[in-house]
Design a protein around this motif. Structure first.
Motif, PDB file in Angstrom:
ATOM      1  N   VAL B  97      -5.218  11.261   4.215  1.00  0.00           N
ATOM      2  CA  VAL B  97      -6.263  12.110   4.590  1.00  0.00           C
ATOM      3  C   VAL B  97      -7.419  11.790   3.970  1.00  0.00           C
ATOM      4  O   VAL B  97      -8.505  11.514   4.456  1.00  0.00           O
ATOM      5  CB  VAL B  97      -5.834  13.566   4.038  1.00  0.00           C
ATOM      6  CG1 VAL B  97      -7.033  14.554   4.263  1.00  0.00           C
ATOM      7  CG2 VAL B  97      -4.652  14.154   4.767  1.00  0.00           C
ATOM      8  N   THR B  98      -7.429  11.143   2.499  1.00  0.00           N
ATOM      9  CA  THR B  98      -8.589  10.793   1.825  1.00  0.00           C
ATOM     10  C   THR B  98      -9.079   9.397   2.819  1.00  0.00           C
ATOM     11  O   THR B  98     -10.456   9.059   2.798  1.00  0.00           O
ATOM     12  CB  THR B  98      -8.472  10.132   0.643  1.00  0.00           C
ATOM     13  OG1 THR B  98      -7.285   9.693   0.530  1.00  0.00           O
ATOM     14  CG2 THR B  98      -8.274  11.431  -0.195  1.00  0.00           C
ATOM     15  N   GLU B  99      -8.309   8.654   3.315  1.00  0.00           N
ATOM     16  CA  GLU B  99      -8.656   7.357   4.058  1.00  0.00           C
ATOM     17  C   GLU B  99      -9.296   7.821   5.317  1.00  0.00           C
ATOM     18  O   GLU B  99     -10.415   7.256   5.676  1.00  0.00           O
ATOM     19  CB  GLU B  99      -7.390   6.591   4.208  1.00  0.00           C
ATOM     20  CG  GLU B  99      -7.587   5.544   5.181  1.00  0.00           C
ATOM     21  CD  GLU B  99      -8.447   4.280   4.526  1.00  0.00           C
ATOM     22  OE1 GLU B  99      -8.856   4.391   3.180  1.00  0.00           O
ATOM     23  OE2 GLU B  99      -9.000   3.371   5.250  1.00  0.00           O
ATOM     24  N   TRP B 100      -9.033   8.883   5.834  1.00  0.00           N
ATOM     25  CA  TRP B 100      -9.755   9.302   7.209  1.00  0.00           C
ATOM     26  C   TRP B 100     -10.974   9.964   6.780  1.00  0.00           C
ATOM     27  O   TRP B 100     -11.895   9.662   7.601  1.00  0.00           O
ATOM     28  CB  TRP B 100      -8.769  10.315   7.659  1.00  0.00           C
ATOM     29  CG  TRP B 100      -9.277  10.969   8.992  1.00  0.00           C
ATOM     30  CD1 TRP B 100      -9.673  10.324  10.481  1.00  0.00           C
ATOM     31  CD2 TRP B 100      -9.597  12.256   9.225  1.00  0.00           C
ATOM     32  NE1 TRP B 100     -10.108  11.508  11.146  1.00  0.00           N
ATOM     33  CE2 TRP B 100     -10.167  12.587  10.611  1.00  0.00           C
ATOM     34  CE3 TRP B 100      -9.465  13.640   8.653  1.00  0.00           C
ATOM     35  CZ2 TRP B 100     -10.671  13.880  11.036  1.00  0.00           C
ATOM     36  CZ3 TRP B 100      -9.846  14.691   8.817  1.00  0.00           C
ATOM     37  CH2 TRP B 100     -10.648  14.733  10.188  1.00  0.00           C
ATOM     38  N   GLN B 101     -10.935  10.563   5.843  1.00  0.00           N
ATOM     39  CA  GLN B 101     -12.244  11.290   5.422  1.00  0.00           C
ATOM     40  C   GLN B 101     -13.353  10.120   5.011  1.00  0.00           C
ATOM     41  O   GLN B 101     -14.614  10.178   5.642  1.00  0.00           O
ATOM     42  CB  GLN B 101     -12.060  12.030   4.046  1.00  0.00           C
ATOM     43  CG  GLN B 101     -11.346  13.562   4.386  1.00  0.00           C
ATOM     44  CD  GLN B 101     -10.965  13.986   3.067  1.00  0.00           C
ATOM     45  OE1 GLN B 101     -11.117  13.364   2.142  1.00  0.00           O
ATOM     46  NE2 GLN B 101     -10.368  15.135   3.163  1.00  0.00           N
ATOM     47  N   ARG B 102     -12.843   9.010   4.446  1.00  0.00           N
ATOM     48  CA  ARG B 102     -13.724   7.825   4.127  1.00  0.00           C
ATOM     49  C   ARG B 102     -14.224   7.113   5.311  1.00  0.00           C
ATOM     50  O   ARG B 102     -15.441   6.910   5.479  1.00  0.00           O
ATOM     51  CB  ARG B 102     -13.052   6.975   3.078  1.00  0.00           C
ATOM     52  CG  ARG B 102     -13.664   5.950   2.643  1.00  0.00           C
ATOM     53  CD  ARG B 102     -12.899   4.745   1.824  1.00  0.00           C
ATOM     54  NE  ARG B 102     -11.969   4.245   2.615  1.00  0.00           N
ATOM     55  CZ  ARG B 102     -12.534   3.267   3.662  1.00  0.00           C
ATOM     56  NH1 ARG B 102     -13.566   3.111   3.828  1.00  0.00           N
ATOM     57  NH2 ARG B 102     -11.651   2.569   4.555  1.00  0.00           N
ATOM     58  N   ARG B 103     -13.379   6.995   6.315  1.00  0.00           N
ATOM     59  CA  ARG B 103     -13.829   6.392   7.576  1.00  0.00           C
ATOM     60  C   ARG B 103     -14.590   7.262   8.509  1.00  0.00           C
ATOM     61  O   ARG B 103     -15.558   6.687   8.866  1.00  0.00           O
ATOM     62  CB  ARG B 103     -12.405   6.279   8.547  1.00  0.00           C
ATOM     63  CG  ARG B 103     -11.669   4.959   7.969  1.00  0.00           C
ATOM     64  CD  ARG B 103     -10.759   4.418   9.059  1.00  0.00           C
ATOM     65  NE  ARG B 103      -9.738   3.681   8.399  1.00  0.00           N
ATOM     66  CZ  ARG B 103      -8.752   3.451   9.086  1.00  0.00           C
ATOM     67  NH1 ARG B 103      -8.147   4.150  10.108  1.00  0.00           N
ATOM     68  NH2 ARG B 103      -7.498   2.583   8.313  1.00  0.00           N
ATOM     69  N   ARG B 104     -14.390   8.516   8.311  1.00  0.00           N
ATOM     70  CA  ARG B 104     -15.217   9.472   9.192  1.00  0.00           C
ATOM     71  C   ARG B 104     -16.824   9.336   8.530  1.00  0.00           C
ATOM     72  O   ARG B 104     -17.920   9.115   9.396  1.00  0.00           O
ATOM     73  CB  ARG B 104     -14.998  10.835   9.027  1.00  0.00           C
ATOM     74  CG  ARG B 104     -13.770  11.022  10.238  1.00  0.00           C
ATOM     75  CD  ARG B 104     -13.730  12.678  10.296  1.00  0.00           C
ATOM     76  NE  ARG B 104     -14.531  13.006  11.431  1.00  0.00           N
ATOM     77  CZ  ARG B 104     -15.296  13.958  11.276  1.00  0.00           C
ATOM     78  NH1 ARG B 104     -14.855  15.061  10.435  1.00  0.00           N
ATOM     79  NH2 ARG B 104     -16.116  14.359  12.674  1.00  0.00           N
ATOM     80  N   ARG B 105     -16.911   9.386   7.206  1.00  0.00           N
ATOM     81  CA  ARG B 105     -18.112   9.311   6.498  1.00  0.00           C
ATOM     82  C   ARG B 105     -18.929   8.309   6.650  1.00  0.00           C
ATOM     83  O   ARG B 105     -20.118   8.211   7.156  1.00  0.00           O
ATOM     84  CB  ARG B 105     -17.961   9.594   5.038  1.00  0.00           C
ATOM     85  CG  ARG B 105     -17.880  10.985   4.624  1.00  0.00           C
ATOM     86  CD  ARG B 105     -18.058  11.269   3.241  1.00  0.00           C
ATOM     87  NE  ARG B 105     -16.936  10.404   2.192  1.00  0.00           N
ATOM     88  CZ  ARG B 105     -15.941  11.030   2.050  1.00  0.00           C
ATOM     89  NH1 ARG B 105     -15.697  12.410   2.482  1.00  0.00           N
ATOM     90  NH2 ARG B 105     -14.999  10.527   1.301  1.00  0.00           N
ATOM     91  N   ALA B 106     -18.133   7.128   6.681  1.00  0.00           N
ATOM     92  CA  ALA B 106     -18.512   5.421   6.942  1.00  0.00           C
ATOM     93  C   ALA B 106     -19.125   5.792   8.531  1.00  0.00           C
ATOM     94  O   ALA B 106     -20.422   5.283   8.778  1.00  0.00           O
ATOM     95  CB  ALA B 106     -17.739   4.477   7.061  1.00  0.00           C
ATOM     96  N   ARG B 107     -18.419   6.350   9.355  1.00  0.00           N
ATOM     97  CA  ARG B 107     -19.063   6.277  11.166  1.00  0.00           C
ATOM     98  C   ARG B 107     -20.216   6.959  11.145  1.00  0.00           C
ATOM     99  O   ARG B 107     -21.407   6.673  11.673  1.00  0.00           O
ATOM    100  CB  ARG B 107     -17.767   6.654  11.623  1.00  0.00           C
ATOM    101  CG  ARG B 107     -16.938   5.636  12.274  1.00  0.00           C
ATOM    102  CD  ARG B 107     -16.261   6.091  13.827  1.00  0.00           C
ATOM    103  NE  ARG B 107     -15.636   7.505  13.444  1.00  0.00           N
ATOM    104  CZ  ARG B 107     -14.198   7.334  13.046  1.00  0.00           C
ATOM    105  NH1 ARG B 107     -13.879   6.373  12.864  1.00  0.00           N
ATOM    106  NH2 ARG B 107     -13.772   8.739  13.096  1.00  0.00           N
TER     107      ARG B 107
END
Lengths: 513, 435
Positions: B97-107
């Motif tokens: 979940v944290t990885e997904w959150q991180r990627r979304r923020r980056a995008r």
């Protein structure tokens, strides 16, 4: 059609096409005619939109009266809405009954959906909770008219009886009979001469509501109807009336058929005349009189023709007649009955059902169980009667039997237990509910620890009835938690469905205590 | 948090709704949890997978292979959170979940980054487009004249292929805003007894647009923008928010209507907001492909957002985009007054159509009307008995709510019929009807 549209419809390469409104002046006549027509059409559309004139006053319906009953809480209304849409539909009777008991009515938003149901059973459930607003709305559209008032709206029912399709007419006649059996009979007599034979046979079924000796003269006359199906339908009603002329005739015949011979008094006499016996002596031949009384000719259910006639005749006599006549209990009499004479048990079982004689249900049930593997019995008869007789078994005996079956947990009793649970009045007693839940939890523990699938069919057949039957006090305990170690997709789905029903019922009891 | 009904309404189709209902069972999930902005859970399939939802915008990620979005797992997870919040306890997010959150923020950061604008190239693109559109509209004019010359019957005989071909040519000419009207024309032909009249009016509207575009330079600027918008020029929301003034208000959601756009490829939702201080309506549009579900609105009917709206330029501005949000949503206790009579409402509508004749529909808010079905026709009547017809369809729910008594009604008026969207009994809250 507006002349301008008519001209455009057929195509016009002329500049004569005009709307007859002020917009005609907006478009130059020098435009090419097709283009002018289109520009005029565009302007005309805007002109009409902006110049819409209101509809003149029209007679409006009289407003609804205030509803003295409060509306259902939103949660319960949602459960009813879902049930009407097919989710948890089996809960509709309990939902409606509870709403009715608590003096609540459907909220206005739900009324169009409720008034759109077509099934008579659902309409009967919903009618008492439509409230003032529902009855008002029902008067606004002919398709809602059934909800205008309760069954007592005799005028409407009479109209339907004379004007609608057969199913609706049958339902209307039943409703009239529920309200006033004599009026129902009189209306049926009025209709009689115009009806086709098939319709006559179907309409007679409505007399099941409030069937009494007052219907006997009419039904006896129907036995001579030129269409055999009408006579049969009438006879089927008369079979349930032991004091009818047909009932008396059948009793006379039955007393000739079922022959009881008591044991001799004293040792010597017993030695000479043997033990007590109960024998069935079927009639030798079928007669017109038998046929008139509804006894059908060909043999059925693995019985020879004669045994079949005998079974039908016995079915017309209340079984208590035999206990009185021979001064013996049901168990005592049945203990004398040999499995070879199972046509007698067949007839007595039918009689117990026809005459709702609960005291014979358990003894007969045990007789069938005792002899179910006897080669003389046709396959499935014992199982059939062991399920059917549950319908007339007194609740206390039924519950005792269920407890016995659950504790024995025998695979061959799976269907019978399911039928017994289905026949148990809802809500179940606390004792039965607790026992059933305990048994379920034991099975679930076994399922988790042994990772096997014990008795899938056993549970599959009665989880549904249990979800509807468990008493409200046990619903919190019935929310079993599924562990992740759980195996078996079918088990899981079955339990999910069970849980869903329990959750809905819990919500109902919480919101409408 | 959305209600279960709203969550289910996001489903792209009925089967997803049913599946979501079935899947929203605690026993089918493992490691359920939440933090301030996210929900997550591991769905116990043969091969378990993660399902996660960002509460801020309803976006989600699901490890299933179903192409529909949102899939039933995403909806089920939110249903669980809405119906049995105890099951989703606050806890640290697992690594997936944290990885997904991180990627979304980056995008998101990437998308927001400013890109340099090549003004020359932009002007060249605009000129090219103007040229293409002009050619496309010239061809449309020829087609329209042919139809007018041959009569409306020719629409019936030439068949759908003719209209579909025209729509495709307009799309190629970058006048995609007109394809919807052509598809609607195709749907109208032969569909009712009065189709010739309806088709003629639709052809007339197309002709007005073509004629208007031929003299666009002579129109005032807002009218130019409006016309370009009708033809298919789009304004980037970012440009609108930058260029158009913010209208700050407490915007009450009065009702929303969802339709399939003509042609069937798009779903469109028209949400009608009302500024409680500016006392004006705003139209907030959302689109999505037909098989997908529209993103949920951040407020319910009867609630208000304290926010800035930016209106699209028009002689009578109606469409707006949501800018900065300052607060809410909050429930509105005192609803603003609607028009006191049908006549007043019609006059108000006439004034707007006077300024913008190509506007398809307008919001209408009537303070006291009684809905009824009289002689098989749906209508509402004001206290003087004057009435407006309602759209075809089923309005029993509205009539059941009114019980023959007057109520407040908000709907869309298209010049012929009123489509009810929300109603309220006197002093009561707004309730959705229809839509």
């Amino acid at each position: 059609m507006h002349p301008f549209v008519r001209r455009a419809l057929i195509g016009a390469d002329s500049s004569a096409a005009e709307t007859g409104t002020p917009v005609d002046a907006l478009v130059s006549r020098e435009e090419a005619p097709p283009w002018r027509i289109l520009l005029l059409a565009g302007a005309w559309g805007a002109w009409r939109k902006a110049g819409f004139t209101p509809l003149p006053p029209a007679a409006s319906p009289v407003p609804a009266l205030d509803d003295p009953s409060p509306a259902l809480p939103p949660g319960v209304a949602r459960l009813i809405e879902e049930a009407l849409a097919g989710q948890g539909a089996e809960l509709l009777p309990e939902l409606c009954q509870r709403a009715r008991d608590r003096g609540r009515v459907l909220p206005p938003a739900l009324l169009p959906l409720a008034l759109s149901v077509t099934e008579p059973e659902r309409r009967a459930l919903l009618t008492p909770i439509l409230g003032e607003r529902g009855r008002w709305l029902a008067a606004q559209d002919p398709s809602f008219a059934w909800g205008r008032s309760q069954d007592a709206d005799l005028e409407e029912l009479r109209r339907r009886l004379f004007e609608e399709a057969t199913d609706t007419r049958l339902h209307a006649l039943r409703a009239i009979r529920r309200h006033d059996p004599a009026m129902g009979l009189s209306l049926l007599k009025d209709l009689w001469p115009q009806e086709t034979a098939d319709h006559r046979a179907r309409l007679i079924a409505a007399l099941d509501e409030g069937l009494s000796m007052a219907d006997e003269p009419f039904l006896e006359l129907c036995l001579d109807d030129r269409a055999p199906q009408v006579g049969r339908a009438a006879a089927q009603r008369l079979w349930r009336m032991p004091h009818s002329r047909l009932g008396m005739r059948m009793r006379g015949r039955a007393e000739d058929l079922l022959r009881y011979k008591p044991a001799g008094q004293g040792r010597i006499a017993r030695l000479l005349s043997g033990a007590a016996t109960l024998r069935l002596v079927p009639p030798d031949e079928h007669s017109r009189a038998l046929s008139r009384d509804g006894v059908s000719e060909p043999g059925e259910l693995g019985l020879g023709p004669q045994a079949w006639w005998a079974a039908q005749i016995l079915a017309c006599v209340p079984p208590s007649r035999w206990t009185q006549r021979h001064n013996l209990s049901a168990e005592g009499l049945l203990s004398l009955l040999k499995p070879e004479d199972f046509a007698a048990a067949e007839g007595l079982s039918r009689a117990a059902l026809n005459h709702q004689e609960g005291s014979w249900a358990l003894p007969l049930w045990r007789w069938w169980r005792q002899h179910e593997h006897h080669p003389a019995l046709s396959r499935g008869r014992a199982a059939h009667w062991r399920e059917e007789l549950l319908r007339v078994m007194p609740p206390a005996e039924l519950e005792a039997l269920i407890v016995e079956l659950i504790q024995a947990h025998a695979a061959q009793d799976t269907n019978v237990l399911a039928a017994a649970l289905a026949a148990t009045p809802r809500p179940w007693s606390e004792r039965l509910g607790r026992l059933w839940l305990m048994s379920l939890k034991e099975s679930l523990t076994e399922l988790e620890t042994r990772r096997e699938l014990p008795g899938l069919l056993w549970w599959e057949l009665h989880l549904h009835d249990a979800a509807l039957g468990l008493p409200a006090s046990l619903l919190p305990e019935a929310e079993v938690r599924l562990s992740d170690r759980f195996v078996g997709r079918r088990w899981r789905l079955m339990l999910i469905q069970f849980q869903d029903t329990i959750r809905r019922r819990r919500a109902l009891h919480q919101e409408l205590p | 948090m959305s209600t279960p009904e709203e969550l289910l309404a996001q489903a792209p189709d009925r089967s997803t709704q049913v599946a979501a209902r079935r899947t929203a069972r605690a026993g089918l999930w493992d490691q359920l949890g939440r933090d301030e902005g996210h929900l997550w859970g591991c769905f116990q399939a043969e091969e378990p997978f993660w399902v996660m939802v960002d509460l801020a915008d309803g976006a989600g990620r699901c490890g299933c292979s179903i192409p529909k979005r949102p899939c039933h797992h995403l909806i089920a997870l939110q249903l669980l959170a809405a119906e049995t919040p105890d099951l989703l306890r606050e806890r640290p997010a697992p690594e997936d979940v944290t990885e997904w959150q991180r990627r979304r923020r980056a995008r998101q950061r990437g998308a927001d980054a400013e890109r340099p604008v090549d003004e020359k190239a932009r002007q060249r693109r605009i000129a090219e487009r103007e040229k293409k559109v002009r050619a496309g509209l010239d061809a449309l004019k020829l087609w329209l004249c042919d139809r007018a010359r041959g009569g409306l019957v020719s629409l019936e005989t030439s068949g759908d292929a003719d209209l579909t071909g025209l729509a495709a040519r307009l799309s190629d000419a970058q006048a995609a805003g007109l394809t919807g009207r052509v598809h609607r024309l195709a749907e109208l032909v032969g569909a009712s007894d009065d189709w010739p009249e309806r088709a003629l009016l639709e052809l007339g509207r197309l002709a007005l647009i073509v004629e208007g575009y031929s003299r666009i330079s002579r129109l005032p600027e807002p009218a130019q923008d409006e016309l370009r918008g009708l033809i298919g020029w789009t304004t980037r929301t970012a440009d609108l928010l930058r260029d158009e003034p913010a209208v700050l208000d407490r915007w009450l959601l009065f009702g929303a209507a969802t339709d399939t756009a003509p042609g069937g490829a798009l779903k469109v939702r028209r949400s009608w907001l009302y500024g409680q201080e500016t006392q004006r309506f705003a139209l907030w549009l959302h689109f999505c492909p037909e098989q997908r579900a529209l993103e949920p609105l951040p407020l319910q009917v009867g609630e208000a957002l304290h926010a800035a709206l930016h209106f699209y330029p028009s002689p009578s501005p109606q469409r707006a985009a949501l800018g900065e949000r300052l607060g809410g949503p909050e429930f509105v206790l005192n609803l603003p007054d609607g028009d006191p009579s049908v006549e007043v409402a019609l006059e108000r509508a006439a004034a707007v159509w006077g300024a913008q004749p190509l506007l398809e529909r307008q919001p209408m808010h009537l303070q006291r009307v009684t809905p009824a079905r009289i002689d098989g026709r749906w209508r509402v009547s004001d206290d003087a008995g004057l009435g407006l017809p309602l759209t075809s369809g089923d309005h029993w729910a509205l009539i059941a709510r009114s019980g023959g008594h007057p109520l407040r009604l908000m709907g869309e008026w298209d010049g012929e019929a009123l489509r009810p969207l929300a109603c309220a009994a006197p002093g009561g809250p707004l309730t959705v009807v229809g839509g």
